[in-house]
Each structure stands twice: as C-alpha cells, then as structure tokens.
Design a protein around this motif. Sequence first.
Motif, short mmCIF file in Angstrom:
data_model
loop_
_atom_site.label_atom_id
_atom_site.label_comp_id
_atom_site.label_asym_id
_atom_site.label_seq_id
_atom_site.Cartn_x
_atom_site.Cartn_y
_atom_site.Cartn_z
N PHE A 2 0.83 -1.19 0.00
CA PHE A 2 0.00 0.00 0.00
C PHE A 2 0.86 1.24 0.00
O PHE A 2 1.79 1.37 0.78
N THR A 4 0.34 5.45 0.13
CA THR A 4 -0.63 6.50 0.36
C THR A 4 -0.08 7.82 -0.10
O THR A 4 1.05 8.15 0.19
N THR A 48 -5.42 5.71 -1.01
CA THR A 48 -4.51 4.58 -1.10
C THR A 48 -4.36 4.17 -2.56
O THR A 48 -5.34 3.79 -3.21
N THR A 50 -3.81 1.79 -4.69
CA THR A 50 -3.78 0.39 -5.09
C THR A 50 -4.02 0.28 -6.59
O THR A 50 -4.39 1.25 -7.25
N GLN A 509 -5.06 -1.01 8.19
CA GLN A 509 -4.56 -0.07 7.20
C GLN A 509 -5.46 0.05 5.98
O GLN A 509 -5.53 1.11 5.35
N ASP A 510 -6.18 -1.01 5.62
CA ASP A 510 -6.96 -1.02 4.39
C ASP A 510 -8.46 -0.91 4.62
O ASP A 510 -9.25 -1.10 3.70
N HIS A 554 -9.92 -0.81 0.85
CA HIS A 554 -9.00 -0.69 -0.27
C HIS A 554 -7.99 -1.84 -0.22
O HIS A 554 -6.96 -1.76 0.45
#
Length: 737
Positions: A2, A4, A48, A50, A509-510, A554
């Motif tokens: 990931f 950011t 994020t 991705t 985190q996601d 995400h």
Amino acid sequence: MFRTFLLCGSVFASFSGNVAWAAADTGAGAPDTAQHSEIAEGSEIVVTATLANEIAPVTSSLQTTQPQAIVSRSFIEDSLPATADFNQLALITPSFSSTGGDGGMGISESKGTLRGFQDGEYNITYDGVPFGDTNDPTHHSNTFFPSNTVETVVVDRGPGNAASLGQATFGGSVNLFSRATRADMGASLRAAYGTNNTFLIRPMLQSGSIAALGGTQVLVGGQYVRTDGVRTLAPYNQTNLFAKVMIPLGPDVNLTLLSTYNKNHFNQPDNDGPTLAQVALYGKHFLLNDDPSTPQYRGYNYTDKKTDFELVKLEADLAKGVRIENRVYTYYYNNTTLSASDTTIAGGPANVTKNANGTTNVGHIPGYTKLNSYRTYGDILKGIFNFGPATLTAGVWHEWNNTWRSRFQYDLTAGGPAANAYDYNQKTPAGVPKYVNYDQDSSGHQTQVFGELEIRPAAGLRITPGIKYITFTRNIDAVANQKTHAPAQFHANWTSTLPFLTVNYQPRQDLAIYGQYARGFLAPPLSVLYNLNPGNNTVAPQTSDSYQVGVVYHGSRLSIDADVYYIDFNNKFASAKVNGDTVFFNQGGVVYKGIEGQVTYAFGNGLAVFANASLNSAKAKGTDLQVAKAPKGTAAAGILYKHGPIKFSLIDKYTGVQYADDSETLGYRIPGYNSAILSLGYDFGPFAIEGTVSDLFNSEKVTSIDINNGPAGSILGNDQYHFQPGREASISLSAKF
C-alpha cells in the motif's frame, strides 16, 4: 503493497483539518508526497494508490467521514467526450443523475440531482469556493467551468462537517478542483470533430518551475467549441480562457492566482423543449425554425452569456502545527436573452400583442428581452492548529453580491429589440411603464463562522464535533418587482446554528468505518420577496438532520465502499395566493433515505471492472409519495483498460424511474433510461488519437417534463418534454510536447 499519497493543491469543501497530520496519527501510513498520482489531484485528499484505485473511474478515501466519490482527471480525459460539462463528470457516481442537455453533451445546459436533491439544494464548489446564482444557489452547467478547467471532481454525499461551506449545506457537495500546475515545462493541443458538425480545440501550456522567479509555475489554456447542435437550428459557440499561477513566497508560504473567462452564444428560447404535439409533427429534437411568422423563429430566440471567476489563495505554515489559509474571490455572470414568450404554440392568430392605446395586433409574436447580471465577492479565512492528539479548525466566510435583473416585453413581429415596438399585454401599477415586466436590483450578504475539533483518542480513531453559525440577508430595490410589477424596497434576514459530529475509525490499514450526524440549512430564495407585502410571509429556512454510516475497503486489487443514509428534511418552501398577493410559508418536509455502494476490481495489466448502485427514497411527509424529479435509484457499470499505448473503456449509467410531479401522476411517470459511452484511444509517442461514442445505443427517452397547463399525456397540452440527445460520435487528435 500500500502506498498512500497526499495530493496537494486547492482544498476546502471535502475535508477540514490537515489530512497529512490525521493520516500520520491514524496509522494509515504517512503520505508519500514525493510520488505522483492522478487519483484526486488538485485536492488534499489521501487516497490509497492500489491497482484498483489507480484505474477506477470512481473511488473514495479511507479518511472520509461521509459517503464520497472521487472522479480522477485520468477518467475525465480518457473516457468522456471533451465537451462534457461538470454534471457529466459527476454522473458516473452513485446517487447522481442529470437531466437536460438535449442539445448534446455539454452543449445545452443540464441539471444535476443528488440523492433526489435538486440543483440548488446541494453545493457546487470550485477550488473550495461555493458558487451559484444569487436568487437561489442554482448553477449553469455550460458556463464558468468546462471540463478543460477541471482536474478532479469529488462528490460528497452529505452535509460534510462544520468547515464545509455553501448555501445548501444539507444536500451534499459537488467539488470541482482546478487544473494543476506542473514542475516540468510542457504543452498540449487537442482537436476534436464529431456529430452535428461539432468542433473543439483545446491548447494548454505549462511553464514548469521558473527558477528565476523562485519556482513559480504558470498554466495557461483555453477551449473553443462550435456545433450545429442536436436540436433543429440551435447552434452553439463557446470560448473559454484559463490561467493559473502558483508562486512560492517562501519555504512554507504559497500564493495561487487563478482566473477563468467563459463566453457562450446559442439559439434557444428561454423556456425550451417541444410539446407532444410538436414531437408528433417534427420529432423529438425540434426546437426552432426559419419562419418569422411563428414564435419558434430562430431570429427571435438567442442568448449571450459571459462569466468570469477570479481567486487569490494564500497558504502559510506560520509555525509547527499552525497553518493559515485565505481565499479571496470574485465571480461574474451576465445573461442577455431575446426570446419569444411562448414557443409551445403555432404562429398566426394564436399570437396577439397589445398597443399602449389598448388596440391589438393579431398574429404578432409577443416576446421579451431578459437580463440577469450579478457580481459576487467573498473571503474565506481558515486556521488549522495541531495540538498532537487533536486538531482545531476554525474560520469565517463572508460573501456579498449585487444583482441586476430585468425583463422588457416586445412585439417581435413589429421590429424586435431594435425598434420601440413593445408588447403592452400585461398589468402594471400607475407610474410603471407597461412594457416593464420587472426591473429589479437586489443584493445579498452572508456570514458563516465555523469551528471543529478533531480528536484522536486512540490509534486509527478520529472524532470530530463541530458547530457553524450562519446569518443570511437579502435585499430588493425594484422599479418593478418580479411577479407583482410594483415598486419594492424589501429586506429579510435569517440565522441558524448548525451542529456536526463525524467519526472515522481505521481498525487496519486497508479498512475504515465512518459515521456522521449533521444539521443542514438552506436560506429562502429571493422569490420570497416577490410579493406586495413580505411581512405576511412566515417562511423559515429549510433544515435537515442527516444520519449516515459507511465502510471503505482498499485491497490491492479490490476497492469497495458502501453506506446507508437517513435525512429528515423540514420546512419545505410553499406559497399560496392570499387577497391577491403571493404569501410564502413552510409546509411539511421530505424523508430521504437509501443505500449506496461502489466496487472496482483490477485484474492487472491495466484491466479493471467496476460497478456502483444506489436505492434512493425521497418521500414527502403526509403523502408518502416520491417527490418530483427524484430517481428511485441509479446504477453504473463498466470495463476499463489502460496499458501501454492503448486506452479503452465502456461504461453505462442507468437513471431510475422518477416523476415530473409530486403526486406520482401516471402521465408524469418517467421510466428509467441508460446512457452508455464507448471510448478507444491509442498513443503514438507524443501524439494520440481517440474516438468516443456517447449514448452508444441511441436512447432518446424522456429525461424530464416541464409541466405547464396541459393535461398529463394529452396531445393538446403544452407541457414541454426533454429527451436524451441520442448517439454522438467524435474523434480527437492530441499532441504533447
């Protein structure tokens, strides 16, 4: 896996507080500002990056505190026609729909709807500045900001927080962010040609960072569009100029100067749209003709519009944890229109004008000239103070406007505006010229003072209570007031205090879970002063209480977000005739509720699929019927591919069933309709070719109905219908240097 990004530039509407600090404290990962992304460029929104988010046409942030949809410049550039207006840019998002645009995509004005809230019941901002008309906060989609001036669109489906500004704080916000300046020098030129003899040219020049000026970056660009239009004898011309300068005044101080100018000329009656009788005779795209004996004569129906928008933005980090932002702005709108009074009727004896001595002119076409011109000035000052586990954001917004509006009646057959051949067919008080329908000056002033405290009691948790105080004033000074035709000097003031509370929790985190409560406000429109005695009005501002919760995920290839909402809307504006005067009051309200979601899956190698949908209920209290112009749902889906020199997308948006009235009358039921867009492009080094087909399956269904006085569905009625413009194709060539 990931990464950011904090994508810096103009911000105000979507987030308060400094999101970089928030990200650092929530465990979401520190922003990597050294890398570049086009997910939400131009806004300070943490996304994020991705695989799914980098290609998704619509995504959201893990930092959000309300339902959100971010539309990137990549999608705008690669998948939409260059002529698209800002409603078309936002159309791909959940719960958003658009009507109008009968003359072609971005060619004639469209109106957006968000969760059933109509244009004027939600905010539209540009670089954090709310803008709109001065009689009510409605918007003109093909003026001010064509797509060449927009880098990113962020649709916030909710009132936001205390620092989210605008006159219509309960319906949400469509936030437009200006094209970004670049550190590298470059230039681009795009030319397009398509259906209906539509031609577009769009140059843009980036100076890059100018070392001799301390790293100053300059962007200049423009756009010219001309087309014959979809509708008969309704050509359209647009010229836009855009400039932006970013000046570093020091290591922690930036000054941004922005200006855009827009000029439109088009042939169209003031109230457009064919009747069912005209559709039966001439087709769905009938508008004007070449016969001066009829009201539909193109020489009797045309409009010139000019707008400009200027912004000076200062951003300064005064000390560690102390940031000041100030925006000074002005914008101008000028609409001069010549129009036949009623284009739903035929020519000949059906048209009659009256002379000053009371005699009549049978077969003469009545018409009018209309002016709507305003200048708005404003200042937005915001301070952000970081105290470690908490961040205080406080500020004030002042705005003033002055407006000049008039409508003068003319006998178009006898000579039009070049001759003093007026149509005196109206009642006016003694002392007011009979050709004056209205001649009105008005002004307004509003102040919004706001404050909110983002508290971070634990890792990943942000709780933000806030409060905002609003005072709003309207004034009218009229030689002849609208509706009454009588002289008027009226004044009205409204105030309100609005509480807010938002929560964002990131357990990992996601993943983020958020919730919001907010009170909304909308001041009464200028029309509440269109009466003989405003003291008889009891109207209060419209208010709302919004509750919504949602989740954002995400993953590396999968991006999902979903939410549910409930909005209790009160004090709906209403009016009635009392002793010959129109009196305004509040009557009932509406309950808006629904569920929304969007998902994107990336397969790798630039291939992704996406879908989003909403179920939207907007039912009036007391009747439990869906309110007018509020679709019962929306859906969108598509496939996107962008790898190497090839770009491909196929997207489709469905707008659900709606009604043209508040009674769910069967004759005013508007079935759902689809609009698919196919785009294919190929890059040849610095050159590229792209083909776009909008409304791929040539749907020409009804999108809205203007109810006049004819019975629903009657061939004899003069209700006016608006249809999808049908299939349009274009091919563009571009070069980048």
